[in-house]
Design a protein around this motif. Structure first.
Motif, PDB file in Angstrom:
ATOM      1  N   THR A 129      29.507  25.927  40.167  1.00 18.61           N
ATOM      2  CA  THR A 129      30.818  25.281  40.055  1.00 18.61           C
ATOM      3  C   THR A 129      31.734  26.089  39.147  1.00 18.61           C
ATOM      4  O   THR A 129      32.909  26.304  39.466  1.00 18.61           O
ATOM      5  CB  THR A 129      30.661  23.847  39.516  1.00 18.61           C
ATOM      6  N   SER A 130      31.188  26.573  38.036  1.00 15.59           N
ATOM      7  CA  SER A 130      31.990  27.394  37.120  1.00 15.59           C
ATOM      8  C   SER A 130      32.425  28.695  37.788  1.00 15.59           C
ATOM      9  O   SER A 130      33.559  29.151  37.596  1.00 15.59           O
ATOM     10  CB  SER A 130      31.190  27.712  35.862  1.00 15.59           C
ATOM     11  N   VAL A 131      31.525  29.287  38.568  1.00 16.56           N
ATOM     12  CA  VAL A 131      31.871  30.526  39.273  1.00 16.56           C
ATOM     13  C   VAL A 131      32.966  30.256  40.303  1.00 16.56           C
ATOM     14  O   VAL A 131      33.919  31.027  40.427  1.00 16.56           O
ATOM     15  CB  VAL A 131      30.620  31.149  39.936  1.00 16.56           C
ATOM     16  N   TYR A 132      32.861  29.140  41.028  1.00 14.44           N
ATOM     17  CA  TYR A 132      33.904  28.787  41.995  1.00 14.44           C
ATOM     18  C   TYR A 132      35.251  28.597  41.312  1.00 14.44           C
ATOM     19  O   TYR A 132      36.285  29.060  41.816  1.00 14.44           O
ATOM     20  CB  TYR A 132      33.535  27.510  42.757  1.00 14.44           C
ATOM     21  N   VAL A 133      35.258  27.937  40.180  1.00 13.48           N
ATOM     22  CA  VAL A 133      36.516  27.710  39.460  1.00 13.48           C
ATOM     23  C   VAL A 133      37.107  29.036  38.988  1.00 13.48           C
ATOM     24  O   VAL A 133      38.304  29.294  39.146  1.00 13.48           O
ATOM     25  CB  VAL A 133      36.290  26.744  38.270  1.00 13.48           C
ATOM     26  N   ALA A 134      36.281  29.909  38.424  1.00 14.34           N
ATOM     27  CA  ALA A 134      36.771  31.191  37.921  1.00 14.34           C
ATOM     28  C   ALA A 134      37.331  32.057  39.049  1.00 14.34           C
ATOM     29  O   ALA A 134      38.429  32.623  38.931  1.00 14.34           O
ATOM     30  CB  ALA A 134      35.658  31.929  37.192  1.00 14.34           C
ATOM     31  N   VAL A 135      36.599  32.157  40.137  1.00 17.82           N
ATOM     32  CA  VAL A 135      37.064  32.966  41.270  1.00 17.82           C
ATOM     33  C   VAL A 135      38.315  32.343  41.888  1.00 17.82           C
ATOM     34  O   VAL A 135      39.262  33.045  42.247  1.00 17.82           O
ATOM     35  CB  VAL A 135      35.943  33.143  42.313  1.00 17.82           C
ATOM     36  N   GLY A 136      38.339  31.019  41.988  1.00 16.87           N
ATOM     37  CA  GLY A 136      39.518  30.339  42.532  1.00 16.87           C
ATOM     38  C   GLY A 136      40.750  30.558  41.681  1.00 16.87           C
ATOM     39  O   GLY A 136      41.846  30.795  42.203  1.00 16.87           O
ATOM     40  N   GLN A 187      41.375  33.128  39.733  1.00 12.31           N
ATOM     41  CA  GLN A 187      41.812  34.512  39.938  1.00 12.31           C
ATOM     42  C   GLN A 187      42.516  34.672  41.292  1.00 12.31           C
ATOM     43  O   GLN A 187      43.545  35.332  41.386  1.00 12.31           O
ATOM     44  CB  GLN A 187      40.612  35.465  39.865  1.00 12.31           C
ATOM     45  N   PHE A 188      41.965  34.051  42.310  1.00 10.79           N
ATOM     46  CA  PHE A 188      42.559  34.135  43.642  1.00 10.79           C
ATOM     47  C   PHE A 188      43.975  33.562  43.637  1.00 10.79           C
ATOM     48  O   PHE A 188      44.915  34.203  44.109  1.00 10.79           O
ATOM     49  CB  PHE A 188      41.675  33.393  44.648  1.00 10.79           C
ATOM     50  N   PHE A 189      44.130  32.363  43.095  1.00  9.61           N
ATOM     51  CA  PHE A 189      45.453  31.733  43.112  1.00  9.61           C
ATOM     52  C   PHE A 189      46.436  32.425  42.181  1.00  9.61           C
ATOM     53  O   PHE A 189      47.640  32.442  42.438  1.00  9.61           O
ATOM     54  CB  PHE A 189      45.342  30.243  42.794  1.00  9.61           C
ATOM     55  N   GLN A 190      45.941  33.030  41.097  1.00  6.62           N
ATOM     56  CA  GLN A 190      46.827  33.784  40.221  1.00  6.62           C
ATOM     57  C   GLN A 190      47.428  34.972  40.966  1.00  6.62           C
ATOM     58  O   GLN A 190      48.621  35.232  40.893  1.00  6.62           O
ATOM     59  CB  GLN A 190      46.069  34.269  38.992  1.00  6.62           C
ATOM     60  N   HIS A 191      46.606  35.659  41.723  1.00  6.58           N
ATOM     61  CA  HIS A 191      47.120  36.800  42.480  1.00  6.58           C
ATOM     62  C   HIS A 191      47.916  36.351  43.699  1.00  6.58           C
ATOM     63  O   HIS A 191      48.870  37.018  44.101  1.00  6.58           O
ATOM     64  CB  HIS A 191      45.973  37.725  42.885  1.00  6.58           C
ATOM     65  N   LEU A 192      47.560  35.231  44.278  1.00  6.53           N
ATOM     66  CA  LEU A 192      48.279  34.712  45.428  1.00  6.53           C
ATOM     67  C   LEU A 192      49.706  34.303  45.056  1.00  6.53           C
ATOM     68  O   LEU A 192      50.636  34.473  45.841  1.00  6.53           O
ATOM     69  CB  LEU A 192      47.526  33.517  46.014  1.00  6.53           C
ATOM     70  N   CYS A 193      49.885  33.798  43.845  1.00  6.62           N
ATOM     71  CA  CYS A 193      51.216  33.334  43.441  1.00  6.62           C
ATOM     72  C   CYS A 193      52.143  34.478  43.052  1.00  6.62           C
ATOM     73  O   CYS A 193      53.326  34.259  42.797  1.00  6.62           O
ATOM     74  CB  CYS A 193      51.120  32.314  42.313  1.00  6.62           C
ATOM     75  N   GLY A 194      51.645  35.695  42.979  1.00  6.11           N
ATOM     76  CA  GLY A 194      52.526  36.830  42.743  1.00  6.11           C
ATOM     77  C   GLY A 194      52.653  37.243  41.299  1.00  6.11           C
ATOM     78  O   GLY A 194      53.631  37.889  40.917  1.00  6.11           O
TER      79      GLY A 194
END
Length: 160
Positions: free
Chosen positions: A98-105, A107-114
């Motif tokens: 769960t912690s790994v999913y949160v961390a990767v998520g 990072q993903f959304f940080q880069h997705l938002c520009g």
């Protein structure tokens, strides 16, 4: 380093290469860092653990050596506590999935938002916003980002 020409910010390539070379030399100092005595004890390299511990500590290290002996015995093969990359240590990854999913998520959304695009074109954004001294504000924003990154790293290191 920043120069303004027709509303564009740029650095001279010679200065950039010098900055990159200096940063590479600074990063090369990592090679001089000692190994972790705890890790060396966990993988059964007790002599190396003691040697590295003496590099890190001044004075009597007998208490730390007894802790290293305990770690080596605790992580010895057959104790079920090995942490040298075996299947048992891989199984621990699933405990924290769960912690790994949160961390990767995050990072993903940080880069997705520009976030990276905004930081890359921050000078242009400040110029278009009519800021009087955009270079100064770019340096301030980048400094704050570096400061909070360092604080986050220290916080994570202290939290374990």
């Amino acid at each position: 380093c920043l120069a303004v020409e027709a509303g564009q910010f740029f650095c001279d390539w010679r200065r950039l290469s010098i900055i990159g070379a200096v940063l590479s030399l600074v990063l090369a100092t990592i090679l001089q860092m000692p190994e972790s005595p705890k890790w060396l004890a966990q993988v059964g390299r007790q002599d190396g653990a003691k040697r590295e511990l003496r590099k890190l500590r001044i004075g009597d290290v007998s208490a730390e050596e007894s802790e290293l002996a305990y770690i080596a015995a605790y992580c010895a093969p057959g104790s079920g506590q090995s942490s040298n990359g075996s299947a048992s240590s891989l199984g621990k990854l699933f405990e924290y999935r769960t912690s790994v999913y949160v961390a990767v998520g995050l990072q993903f959304f940080q880069h997705l938002c520009g976030h990276s695009a905004i930081m890359m074109y921050l000078g242009d954004v400040f110029v278009q916003a009519g800021v009087q001294d955009p270079e100064r504000f770019v340096v301030i924003v980048m400094s704050v980002q570096v400061l909070f990154t360092v604080l986050a790293c220290v916080g994570v290191a202290k939290a374990g």
